[in-house]
Motif scaffolding. Structure first.
Motif, short mmCIF file in Angstrom:
data_model
loop_
_atom_site.label_atom_id
_atom_site.label_comp_id
_atom_site.label_asym_id
_atom_site.label_seq_id
_atom_site.Cartn_x
_atom_site.Cartn_y
_atom_site.Cartn_z
N ASP A 12 -8.69 -0.78 4.34
CA ASP A 12 -9.54 0.32 3.89
C ASP A 12 -11.00 -0.13 3.73
O ASP A 12 -11.94 0.62 4.01
CB ASP A 12 -9.02 0.88 2.56
N LEU A 13 -11.16 -1.38 3.26
CA LEU A 13 -12.52 -1.90 3.11
C LEU A 13 -13.23 -1.95 4.46
O LEU A 13 -14.37 -1.47 4.60
CB LEU A 13 -12.47 -3.31 2.49
N PHE A 14 -12.57 -2.50 5.47
CA PHE A 14 -13.20 -2.61 6.78
C PHE A 14 -13.30 -1.27 7.50
O PHE A 14 -14.09 -1.11 8.41
CB PHE A 14 -12.47 -3.65 7.64
N LEU A 18 -12.58 2.53 1.24
CA LEU A 18 -12.00 2.00 0.01
C LEU A 18 -12.67 2.67 -1.20
O LEU A 18 -13.91 2.73 -1.28
CB LEU A 18 -12.19 0.47 -0.05
N PRO B 31 -18.59 -5.78 5.34
CA PRO B 31 -17.35 -5.13 5.77
C PRO B 31 -17.36 -3.64 5.49
O PRO B 31 -17.75 -3.21 4.40
CB PRO B 31 -16.27 -5.84 4.92
N GLY B 32 -16.95 -2.88 6.48
CA GLY B 32 -16.82 -1.43 6.29
C GLY B 32 -18.12 -0.66 6.47
O GLY B 32 -18.12 0.56 6.41
N THR B 85 -19.95 2.71 -0.67
CA THR B 85 -19.33 1.66 -1.47
C THR B 85 -19.50 0.34 -0.73
O THR B 85 -19.13 0.22 0.43
CB THR B 85 -17.82 1.95 -1.65
N ARG B 153 -2.75 5.55 9.75
CA ARG B 153 -3.26 4.44 8.93
C ARG B 153 -2.19 3.34 8.83
O ARG B 153 -2.50 2.15 8.96
CB ARG B 153 -3.60 4.99 7.54
#
Lengths: 315, 178
Positions: A12-14, A18, B31-32, B85, B153
């Motif tokens: 989820d972070l990548f 998240l 990241p993300g 975030t 997912r």
């Protein structure tokens, strides 16, 4: 946090999905658990490899010339703008320095509506003060109306016409005639006012002076102390306290007289008022009009012949 | 210091040689977050502008990573302002140092990744390609294939686990051979 939870959080972070709470617990885990750190690195490597495979890196164009040139132009423009701003700042600084170097006038004055006056200066030509300014040697004649004096030293005065005064020094004013009130701040203690009859030295105070042709000069102290010396006769020096008033007797002795606060203005009137004192040639009568108390047949504050000069007086 | 033509060519060569490693480093730092390619390009341009400050013979990668770190910081600030975030900066830097790989290691990983992707089922490969090649979201792919996002997912999670396992075992075999 078990391994599955950890990996789901990392996914989820990548993926950029998240939640804040989950991020907090993931960060805690990553800080404290070396195994979690290894998993993170594994995940980052896989993510990077998959992205690289998909997008690739254009190794033939790592430095696109159009962008290099655009950035160079932008930097040149920014440098030019900074240079212009620096020049402007230097200009403003120089202007401020020049303004700061220009000495403040010794005395500036304002007038009430309807005031008639004339000013002459010791300095002539380009050196002569411009505007409502007095410098040492300047003479101010108030034909009628009221003038407010503001010294650079902080001394403030209100002079009611008819009056004539000369600024001798920053701390010395010669009042040839007129009704004047002064307020002297602590920094300007030692301020002097000379009239034809007396020499007054302020010791940090608020006081009034009346100096009229045909009458003995008076000093009224409202606050603090002043030192007065008679110019003629015994030339006696007297220290006056708040609430005391004196007039210069003919033999050089100081004579008591009631303090008359209402005889002086401490603010510039916003409307035109009549002259404070009019001396008739026949009886030397005093007629106070307008805002001031009307008196007649004597001195400006305490009528009676005792205030008239002796045969040697200016009549 | 002004570089002559030969030194400039050598400098561009250094930038080029470190592209994949720099990109990996940038991704690890953010990241993300989208925009890794833009940050890499910005890093390249800044390196070129600062080329006179690089001392030949010193650690080029360390120098390039320092510039990349600064560019990522700028990018992170922008993302934070947009309400994204973002992982803690110090932690991200610590993790990026921890997982640092050489360009050769990365090249090897890419080669093995191709092999491992070939071992996936068609449906799985489609999902990976859609996610990475098209740069699309799971929601978009869900609308396309009619599968729920939650299911996709979980699938993606399993595929990644499979790929990681495959890559690590292949890397281990390579190391044993060498």
């Amino acid at each position: 946090m078990n391994r599955r939870e950890l990996e789901l959080h990392l996914q989820d972070l990548f993926e950029g999905r998240l939640e804040t709470d989950a991020l907090e617990s993931l960060q805690q885990e990553l800080r404290s658990n070396p195994e979690a750190q290894d998993t993170y690195c594994d995940y980052a490597r896989l993510h990077n490899a998959l992205q690289l495979r998909a997008e690739g890196v254009d190794l033939l164009n790592v430095l696109p010339m159009d962008l290099v040139i655009e950035r160079r132009q932008r930097r040149t423009m920014r440098t030019a703008c900074l240079a212009a701003a620096a020049m402007l700042a230097i200009g403003l600084l120089l202007t401020a320095l020049v303004a700061a170097r220009k000495p403040k006038p010794t005395l500036t004055f304002n007038t009430s509506p309807g005031t008639e006056l004339s000013v002459s200066h010791a300095l002539e030509g380009e050196d002569a003060p411009a505007g409502m300014v007095l410098e040492p040697g300047s003479r101010l004649t108030v034909i009628n109306g009221t003038v407010e004096l503001e010294f650079t030293s902080g001394v403030r005065g209100i002079v009611r016409g008819p009056a004539a005064l000369t600024l001798q020094r920053e701390d010395l004013l010669v009042l040839a005639n007129g009704t004047a009130w002064f307020e002297v701040p602590a920094d300007a203690v030692g301020f002097k006012v000379n009239t034809p009859d007396l020499i007054l030295t302020d010791l940090g105070t608020e006081f009034g002076i009346i100096s009229e042709p045909n009458f003995l000069d008076e000093v009224h102290v409202f606050d603090g102390k002043v030192e007065v010396r008679n110019r003629s006769g015994l030339q006696h020096t007297e220290l006056l306290q708040a609430g005391q008033a004196r007039y210069a007797g003919p033999a050089g002795r100081w004579q008591e007289t009631p303090v008359r606060r209402d005889h002086f203005l401490d603010e510039l009137p916003t409307q035109e008022i009549e002259p404070a004192v009019v001396a008739s040639s026949a009886q030397a009568a005093i007629v106070a009009q307008g805002q001031l108390t009307a008196t007649s047949g004597g001195g400006p504050t305490s009528p009676g012949p005792t205030k008239q000069r002796s045969s040697t007086a200016r009549r | 210091m002004n570089l002559n033509a030969i030194q400039q060519a050598e400098f561009v060569g250094q930038i080029t040689r470190h592209q994949t490693a720099l990109r990996a480093y940038i991704i690890s730092l953010m990241p993300g977050l989208d925009g890794a390619s833009d940050v890499l390009q910005e890093t390249n341009l800044v390196m070129w502008e600062k080329r006179g400050k690089y001392q030949p013979g010193t650690n080029f990668r360390a120098w390039a990573c320092a510039i990349a770190r600064y560019e990522v910081k700028t990018h992170r600030r922008k993302m934070l302002n947009r309400g994204m975030t973002v992982i803690d900066e110090d932690l991200a830097e610590q993790l990026a140092e921890h997982g640092d790989e050489t360009s050769e290691q990365l090249d090897e990983r890419l080669r093995i990744l191709d092999k491992c992707l070939g071992r996936l089922e068609e449906k799985e490969r489609q999902l990976v390609e859609h996610r990475y090649l098209a740069g699309s979201t799971l929601e978009a792919f869900s609308a396309l294939c009619g599968r729920p996002v939650g299911s996709l997912r979980v699938s993606l999670f399993r595929i990644r686990a499979t790929l990681k396992k495959c890559i690590n075992s292949e890397l281990a075999i390579d190391r044993t051979r060498s």
